[in-house]
Write a protein that holds these residues in place. Structure first.
Motif, mmCIF file in Angstrom:
data_model
loop_
_atom_site.group_PDB
_atom_site.id
_atom_site.type_symbol
_atom_site.label_atom_id
_atom_site.label_comp_id
_atom_site.label_asym_id
_atom_site.label_seq_id
_atom_site.Cartn_x
_atom_site.Cartn_y
_atom_site.Cartn_z
ATOM 1 N N LEU A 90 0.826 -1.235 -0.047
ATOM 2 C CA LEU A 90 -0.129 -0.022 -0.214
ATOM 3 C C LEU A 90 1.012 1.182 -0.224
ATOM 4 O O LEU A 90 1.924 1.242 0.744
ATOM 5 N N PRO A 91 0.441 2.142 -0.786
ATOM 6 C CA PRO A 91 1.249 3.565 -0.784
ATOM 7 C C PRO A 91 1.441 4.119 0.648
ATOM 8 O O PRO A 91 0.763 4.151 1.583
ATOM 9 N N CYS A 92 2.681 4.825 0.838
ATOM 10 C CA CYS A 92 2.916 5.537 2.126
ATOM 11 C C CYS A 92 3.207 6.818 1.829
ATOM 12 O O CYS A 92 3.861 7.382 0.681
ATOM 13 N N PHE A 93 3.127 7.763 3.069
ATOM 14 C CA PHE A 93 3.661 8.936 2.902
ATOM 15 C C PHE A 93 5.113 8.935 2.853
ATOM 16 O O PHE A 93 5.744 8.507 3.690
ATOM 17 N N HIS A 94 5.826 9.917 2.213
ATOM 18 C CA HIS A 94 7.386 10.168 2.330
ATOM 19 C C HIS A 94 7.492 11.222 3.542
ATOM 20 O O HIS A 94 7.102 12.398 3.197
ATOM 21 N N VAL A 95 8.391 10.718 4.696
ATOM 22 C CA VAL A 95 8.163 11.959 5.677
ATOM 23 C C VAL A 95 8.997 12.974 5.503
ATOM 24 O O VAL A 95 8.605 14.057 5.879
ATOM 25 N N GLY A 96 10.114 12.997 4.589
ATOM 26 C CA GLY A 96 10.655 14.183 4.004
ATOM 27 C C GLY A 96 9.856 15.232 3.205
ATOM 28 O O GLY A 96 9.918 16.471 3.266
ATOM 29 N N TYR A 97 9.080 14.597 2.482
ATOM 30 C CA TYR A 97 7.954 15.486 1.641
ATOM 31 C C TYR A 97 6.726 15.712 2.164
ATOM 32 O O TYR A 97 5.553 15.975 1.507
ATOM 33 N N PHE A 98 6.368 15.299 3.411
ATOM 34 C CA PHE A 98 4.992 15.508 3.929
ATOM 35 C C PHE A 98 4.656 17.072 4.093
ATOM 36 O O PHE A 98 3.340 17.042 3.615
ATOM 37 N N LYS A 99 5.420 17.869 4.305
ATOM 38 C CA LYS A 99 4.979 19.230 4.253
ATOM 39 C C LYS A 99 4.572 19.760 2.784
ATOM 40 O O LYS A 99 3.643 20.279 2.810
ATOM 41 N N MET A 216 -7.757 11.587 4.688
ATOM 42 C CA MET A 216 -6.837 11.679 3.473
ATOM 43 C C MET A 216 -5.817 10.647 3.399
ATOM 44 O O MET A 216 -4.802 10.661 3.664
ATOM 45 N N SER A 217 -5.922 9.341 3.272
ATOM 46 C CA SER A 217 -4.674 8.269 3.421
ATOM 47 C C SER A 217 -4.153 8.450 2.148
ATOM 48 O O SER A 217 -4.309 9.032 0.893
ATOM 49 N N PRO A 218 -2.569 7.906 2.193
ATOM 50 C CA PRO A 218 -1.809 8.072 1.147
ATOM 51 C C PRO A 218 -2.613 7.454 -0.242
ATOM 52 O O PRO A 218 -2.292 8.026 -1.382
ATOM 53 N N LEU A 219 -3.198 6.409 -0.271
ATOM 54 C CA LEU A 219 -4.013 6.037 -1.486
ATOM 55 C C LEU A 219 -4.770 7.127 -1.955
ATOM 56 O O LEU A 219 -4.788 7.377 -3.454
ATOM 57 N N PRO A 245 3.941 15.345 -8.927
ATOM 58 C CA PRO A 245 3.443 15.489 -7.497
ATOM 59 C C PRO A 245 3.092 14.033 -7.089
ATOM 60 O O PRO A 245 3.361 13.711 -5.813
ATOM 61 N N ALA A 246 2.655 13.003 -7.854
ATOM 62 C CA ALA A 246 2.681 11.523 -7.545
ATOM 63 C C ALA A 246 3.737 11.075 -7.072
ATOM 64 O O ALA A 246 3.408 10.131 -6.411
ATOM 65 N N ASP A 247 5.105 11.504 -7.387
ATOM 66 C CA ASP A 247 6.281 10.999 -6.985
ATOM 67 C C ASP A 247 6.353 11.164 -5.523
ATOM 68 O O ASP A 247 7.532 10.626 -4.897
ATOM 69 N N LEU A 248 5.900 12.140 -4.903
ATOM 70 C CA LEU A 248 6.064 12.446 -3.547
ATOM 71 C C LEU A 248 5.502 11.393 -2.830
ATOM 72 O O LEU A 248 5.946 11.239 -1.429
ATOM 73 N N ILE A 249 4.352 10.568 -3.160
ATOM 74 C CA ILE A 249 3.933 9.432 -2.525
ATOM 75 C C ILE A 249 4.999 8.146 -2.529
ATOM 76 O O ILE A 249 5.267 8.011 -3.725
ATOM 77 N N LEU A 250 5.478 7.471 -1.669
ATOM 78 C CA LEU A 250 5.990 6.177 -1.994
ATOM 79 C C LEU A 250 5.180 4.938 -1.986
ATOM 80 O O LEU A 250 4.352 4.605 -1.362
ATOM 81 N N ILE A 285 9.517 -5.290 4.527
ATOM 82 C CA ILE A 285 9.191 -6.672 3.887
ATOM 83 C C ILE A 285 8.250 -7.453 4.745
ATOM 84 O O ILE A 285 7.191 -8.040 4.041
ATOM 85 N N PHE A 286 8.514 -7.489 5.966
ATOM 86 C CA PHE A 286 7.658 -8.478 6.842
ATOM 87 C C PHE A 286 6.283 -7.904 6.699
ATOM 88 O O PHE A 286 4.984 -8.651 6.714
ATOM 89 N N LEU A 287 6.122 -6.567 7.010
ATOM 90 C CA LEU A 287 4.841 -5.859 6.853
ATOM 91 C C LEU A 287 3.990 -6.012 5.726
ATOM 92 O O LEU A 287 2.770 -6.048 5.578
ATOM 93 N N ASN A 288 4.681 -6.131 4.696
ATOM 94 C CA ASN A 288 4.208 -5.992 3.313
ATOM 95 C C ASN A 288 3.464 -7.399 3.166
ATOM 96 O O ASN A 288 2.370 -7.517 2.819
ATOM 97 N N ASP A 289 4.288 -8.421 3.796
ATOM 98 C CA ASP A 289 3.501 -9.883 3.608
ATOM 99 C C ASP A 289 2.375 -10.108 4.465
ATOM 100 O O ASP A 289 1.345 -10.759 3.980
ATOM 101 N N VAL A 290 2.453 -9.335 5.553
ATOM 102 C CA VAL A 290 1.325 -9.303 6.642
ATOM 103 C C VAL A 290 0.155 -8.908 5.926
ATOM 104 O O VAL A 290 -1.024 -9.234 5.756
ATOM 105 N N ILE A 291 0.243 -7.566 5.236
ATOM 106 C CA ILE A 291 -0.630 -6.824 4.686
ATOM 107 C C ILE A 291 -1.332 -7.915 3.549
ATOM 108 O O ILE A 291 -2.553 -7.912 3.301
ATOM 109 N N LYS A 292 -0.612 -8.130 2.957
ATOM 110 C CA LYS A 292 -1.047 -9.155 1.829
ATOM 111 C C LYS A 292 -1.676 -10.150 2.031
ATOM 112 O O LYS A 292 -2.900 -10.579 1.663
#
Length: 660
Positions: A90-99, A216-219, A245-250, A285-292
């Protein structure tokens, strides 16, 4: 034995510009060599065999000396490393680009993604943006103007959709239903109508209306950013070439090469100590597998949202591990170093490894004063001079000297530590072997790494280096004892004193470097400060006091004292120089010299004075005040008339003193 010297290439190149931007998911995939999917580091069969498609896969480079890279086949010294990538479930916010993400969300409509400006305003701002040579501060001011205009507008002109907004920590809340005006949007009006029915049945619900909000979730944000029209992107003060702008989201993460996150094998306990980045990547990677798994098994939305928040936090800690406001149930148990921590601060890459790195051919010790040295000299201890070497190329002019240095070897100064023969790249250490034979075999073109000797150009530096005069070039003089010594007049540019200060000394390794150092950084080329032209290297303290006391009107010396002062003044200047004392200023009752005579003698060596003969032939008497000096080119700096008002009683003045 030592790192190879940097040599400039013959081809002159000019950098046209540097552009910083964000990598898109597709660019990351193109740059990477493998996709990382396995959360395990090592194979189950053998303990130290990295798992394929794991975070330690050796196709991303190597961190071991005895194991080559599996992509390019090079060893640890030559392989720069190769990137991998991992896809986020699932996409995530980039902490450096949050502002920046919040800033863009405040400028666009949450329904149609259009920028909240009228057509006229868009044209007006585009005209300003197209001006060539727009400065950074002007662009920043322009962005603030556009942002303020967008935030004041509560109705989108494109889809007539009304909203307000608010943001929190790594969560963005959109207060969609908080409104006092007439609502046009059908979704909002339906929601409010259903709310009215709810209020009829339960009065307590009325107070909750203003708190109804949309997360407003990252998705959601990613989909909004993807729909932003390309003609609106410049108005967000973004360069479409450097990233959208879409590249700001991971949605995808780059996995860095192994050489910047090496595994350290522990001898005390079986296993390895893994780098913080490696451990953080395995958690992601572990959290990715859990969400999947949860999505495939149809788990509750609440469960998936909690996993998503945790993935969001791990991606943020991977980049910046010093986040504040982390909930206690999600806070990491052990502090780790993220990318931001590796770059910033005193121990970071820039200050710790680039600006202030450890270098070869440098020495450091305590400093002490030596007024007998010239202002462009520095006294270097023999112990340091034997270790710091200069690669001297053997030629016709220095062959005999090089042979002598090779025979002396590393123990005797001046000597040499290594020889590198012209045709082989191998260095021979002169501590062992037959040095006489090596000296006889020296050929033109061989390189002898000789000790530092008198006359070498060195760079002298005192930390903290606050201005360019904190590092200057001096000429080395090898002396006994254990401290670096220099003339006190040069203390001011270094801001040095002798209460235990330490200074660094560097020995340039090429003729070009020596010439550049002496011409541009020499003390004689930096006598005045570039700030306002004031002299920085000038007589100070004892020098001024001594000169004042020496040239007082009533300062007289007998022959022994005068010779002693002259001799001490000439220490370190030239031992072979011959000085003839001028005729004494006073003859009876004893021969005495004035301080001004001695001072003038040092400024200009003694010659026969023609003034005396001229005055005698013309029969004129020459008199004047005692402190006046004779500035005749062929005369010493002597007091005219010796003392004020001619000869006092009991003191017979010499004709030489009277004439001058």
């Amino acid at each position: 034995m030592v790192k190879e010297q940097f040599r400039e290439t013959d081809v002159a190149k000019k950098i046209s510009h540097i552009c910083f931007g964000m990598k898109s998911a597709e660019q990351m995939r193109q740059q990477a060599h493998i996709q990382v999917v396995s959360k395990n580091l090592y194979s189950q069969d053998t303990s130290h065999t990295p798992l394929q498609y794991g975070v330690l896969d050796h196709r991303m480079g190597t961190s071991e000396k005895d194991r080559p890279c599996e992509t390019c086949g090079k060893n640890l010294a030559d392989c720069l490393g190769h990137y991998g990538y991992l896809d986020l479930e699932l996409p995530c916010f980039h902490v450096g680009y949050f502002k920046a993400i919040i800033g863009i969300l405040q400028m666009i409509c949450k329904n149609c993604s259009h920028i909240m400006l009228t057509r006229e305003e868009k044209l007006q701002f585009m005209d300003v943006l197209k001006r060539p040579g727009l400065a950074y501060l002007q662009k920043r001011g322009l962005k603030k103007k556009i942002s303020d205009k967008c935030r004041k507008r509560t109705m989108c002109l494109n889809c007539l959709y009304e909203f307000l907004k608010k943001c929190g920590l790594l969560k963005i809340i959109h207060e969609k239903y908080k409104t006092t005006k007439k609502v046009v949007d059908s979704v909002v009006s339906d929601f409010l109508n259903s709310f009215d029915i709810a209020i009829e049945h339960n009065k307590e619900v009325e107070g909750l209306l203003n708190r109804a909000q949309e997360n407003m979730s990252p998705l959601v944000v990613l989909n909004l950013f993807r729909r932003i029209p390309s003609e609106d992107i410049p108005l967000l003060l973004m360069n479409p070439e450097a990233g959208k702008p879409a590249d700001l989201i991971l949605t995808r993460l780059l996995v860095p090469p192994l050489c910047i996150r090496p595994s350290v094998v522990s001898d005390l306990k079986s296993g390895t100590n893994e780098d913080d980045l490696t451990m953080k990547l395995t958690e992601i990677i572990f959290l990715n597998d859990v969400i999947k798994k949860h999505r495939m098994s149809g788990a509750k939305t609440q469960m998936i949202m909690e996993d998503w928040d945790f993935l969001q936090l791990q991606c943020a800690l991977y980049i910046n591990s010093e986040l504040s406001g982390i909930p206690l149930n999600m806070a990491p148990k052990k502090w780790t170093r993220g990318f931001v921590q590796r770059l910033k601060g005193k121990q970071g890459r820039f200050r710790g490894n680039l600006s202030g790195k450890r270098v070869d051919f440098s020495g450091r010790t305590v400093i002490s004063p030596d007024p007998n040295l010239r202002i462009d000299e520095v006294a270097v201890p023999v112990h340091v001079a034997k270790i710091l070497t200069y690669p001297e190329k053997v030629n016709k002019a220095n062959l005999e000297l090089m042979r002598k240095l090779v025979r002396n070897g590393p123990e005797v100064h001046p000597g040499a530590n290594f020889i590198q023969q012209r045709h082989t790249q191998m260095k021979r250490f002169l501590k062992y072997g037959n040095r006489d034979k090596m000296a006889q075999e020296l050929r033109f073109g061989d390189v002898v790494e000789r000790h530092m000797i008198d006359g070498d150009i060195v760079l002298f530096n005192r930390q903290p280096s606050l201005h360019k005069l904190s590092i200057m070039a001096h000429i080395a003089k090898v002396k006994p004892h254990r401290t670096f010594r220099f003339n006190e007049c040069v203390c001011t540019p270094y801001n040095a004193d002798f209460d235990g200060d330490e200074m660094n000394l560097h020995l340039p390794q090429t003729e070009e470097a020596k010439a550049e150092a002496l011409v541009l950084m020499g003390t004689k080329a930096n006598l005045v400060t570039p700030r306002n032209g004031e002299p920085l290297i000038a007589a100070i303290q004892d020098f001024l006091t001594g000169a004042y006391l020496l040239t007082l009107k009533d300062t007289f010396f007998d022959r022994a004292k005068a010779c002693q002062i002259v001799a001490s003044m000439l220490v370190g200047v030239d031992e072979k120089i011959k000085i003839a004392l001028p005729h004494p200023a006073i003859l009876k009752p004893m021969t005495l010299w004035t301080g001004k005579q001695i001072f003038g003698l040092i400024l200009k060596p003694s010659k026969a004075c023609p003034v005396k003969a001229n005055l005698r032939t013309k029969g004129k008497q020459y008199s004047g005040k005692g402190e006046d000096l004779c500035y005749n080119d062929s005369c010493e700096f002597l007091p005219r008339g010796g003392l004020t008002g001619g000869s006092p009683s009991g003191l017979a003045m010499s004709p030489r003193a009277r004439a001058c």
